[in-house]
Design an enzyme around this catalytic site. Sequence first.
Site, short mmCIF file in Angstrom:
data_model
loop_
_atom_site.label_atom_id
_atom_site.label_comp_id
_atom_site.label_asym_id
_atom_site.label_seq_id
_atom_site.Cartn_x
_atom_site.Cartn_y
_atom_site.Cartn_z
N LEU A 6 79.96 -72.03 23.26
CA LEU A 6 79.81 -71.32 21.99
C LEU A 6 78.32 -71.11 21.74
O LEU A 6 77.55 -72.08 21.73
CB LEU A 6 80.42 -72.13 20.84
CG LEU A 6 80.10 -71.67 19.40
CD1 LEU A 6 80.59 -70.24 19.16
CD2 LEU A 6 80.71 -72.63 18.39
N ILE A 7 77.93 -69.87 21.55
CA ILE A 7 76.52 -69.53 21.29
C ILE A 7 76.45 -68.79 19.96
O ILE A 7 76.99 -67.67 19.84
CB ILE A 7 75.93 -68.64 22.40
CG1 ILE A 7 76.11 -69.28 23.78
CG2 ILE A 7 74.45 -68.37 22.14
CD1 ILE A 7 75.69 -68.39 24.94
N SER A 11 74.38 -61.68 19.25
CA SER A 11 74.52 -60.22 19.30
C SER A 11 73.24 -59.52 19.75
O SER A 11 73.26 -58.34 20.08
CB SER A 11 74.95 -59.69 17.94
OG SER A 11 73.96 -59.96 16.95
N GLY A 13 68.71 -60.29 21.09
CA GLY A 13 67.61 -61.20 21.37
C GLY A 13 67.91 -62.31 22.36
O GLY A 13 68.64 -62.12 23.34
N ILE A 14 67.35 -63.47 22.07
CA ILE A 14 67.49 -64.63 22.95
C ILE A 14 68.96 -65.02 23.13
O ILE A 14 69.42 -65.30 24.24
CB ILE A 14 66.66 -65.81 22.42
CG1 ILE A 14 65.16 -65.57 22.67
CG2 ILE A 14 67.10 -67.13 23.07
CD1 ILE A 14 64.26 -66.61 22.05
N GLY A 15 69.71 -65.03 22.04
CA GLY A 15 71.12 -65.43 22.11
C GLY A 15 71.92 -64.53 23.03
O GLY A 15 72.74 -65.02 23.83
N SER A 129 61.78 -74.18 17.85
CA SER A 129 60.63 -73.30 18.05
C SER A 129 59.39 -74.14 18.30
O SER A 129 59.24 -75.23 17.73
CB SER A 129 60.41 -72.42 16.81
OG SER A 129 59.20 -71.69 16.93
N TYR A 142 59.02 -71.51 8.00
CA TYR A 142 59.72 -71.40 9.28
C TYR A 142 59.43 -72.63 10.14
O TYR A 142 60.35 -73.23 10.71
CB TYR A 142 59.28 -70.13 10.01
CG TYR A 142 59.97 -69.94 11.35
CD1 TYR A 142 61.29 -69.53 11.41
CD2 TYR A 142 59.28 -70.17 12.53
CE1 TYR A 142 61.93 -69.37 12.63
CE2 TYR A 142 59.90 -70.00 13.75
CZ TYR A 142 61.23 -69.60 13.80
OH TYR A 142 61.85 -69.44 15.02
#
Length: 267
Positions: A6-7, A11, A13-15, A129, A142
């Site tokens: 499960l990620i 939809s 970028g990185i994922g 990050s 962030y």
Amino acid sequence: MSKVVLITGASSGIGKSIAIFLSEKGYKVYGTSRNPKNIENYPFNLIALDVLKVDTITNAVNFIIDKEGSLDILINNAGMGITGPIEDTPTDEMRTVFNTNLFGAVDVMKAVLPQMRKQKSGTILNVTSIAGYMGLPYRGLYSATKGALETVTEAISMEVKPFGIKVACVAPGDFATNIAAGRYHTPVFDNSAYKDNYQMNLDLMNAHVSGGMDPIEMAKAVHKIIESKSPKMHYKVGGFLEKISIVLKRILPDRVYEKMLMNHYKL
């Protein structure tokens, strides 16, 4: 049998890069998006999940377990960015980014853990990050959310280890993605005391992302981590300067390190 993954936030970028790469490696991948569209364009299953809505998390996890009978790996990737002087940034926007990057990730972990405990196995990989290792000007909130997720990862790793579950985190640096499009930008107010420095740093941040690494490097790193029998707690994926900045923070006096950062950001 193929391991079920499960990620969250898959939809773009990185994922998305991770989801495609793992699919090509033979994993059964379920990526998530708040509003799945153009599903036929993805070589993996894309299902609805909003980390701010617990019912959608529960529904997504139950859907995967009902269909596959197991859930072997969670890659907690969904998140959002935020920029702005702390004095100028609305506190409600600060709460939203914490709810997304920290509490959203925690809620997804809570949803998958009963199944992983039942299996007596599982891997959770939280995407944090490099910015989470230090307070960066105009990205302080962030940095705080990602630093908090690193600490939570350390804690939950000890809690679930007796059940055969492995937990780690991977911290990317700057990657060439569309993250800036989904980032909350505090406006550059004309009457702000931070106007000039903030605008300059906004331009610098966007340049770093545009010139960042290819997301495929993150996908390769994630694959290596989840294949490891004994993963480390913390991984960093980024350029030399990004990685060395973490080392320097550990060894330099605080004010020396602060001055170095301020010089870098032209403050």
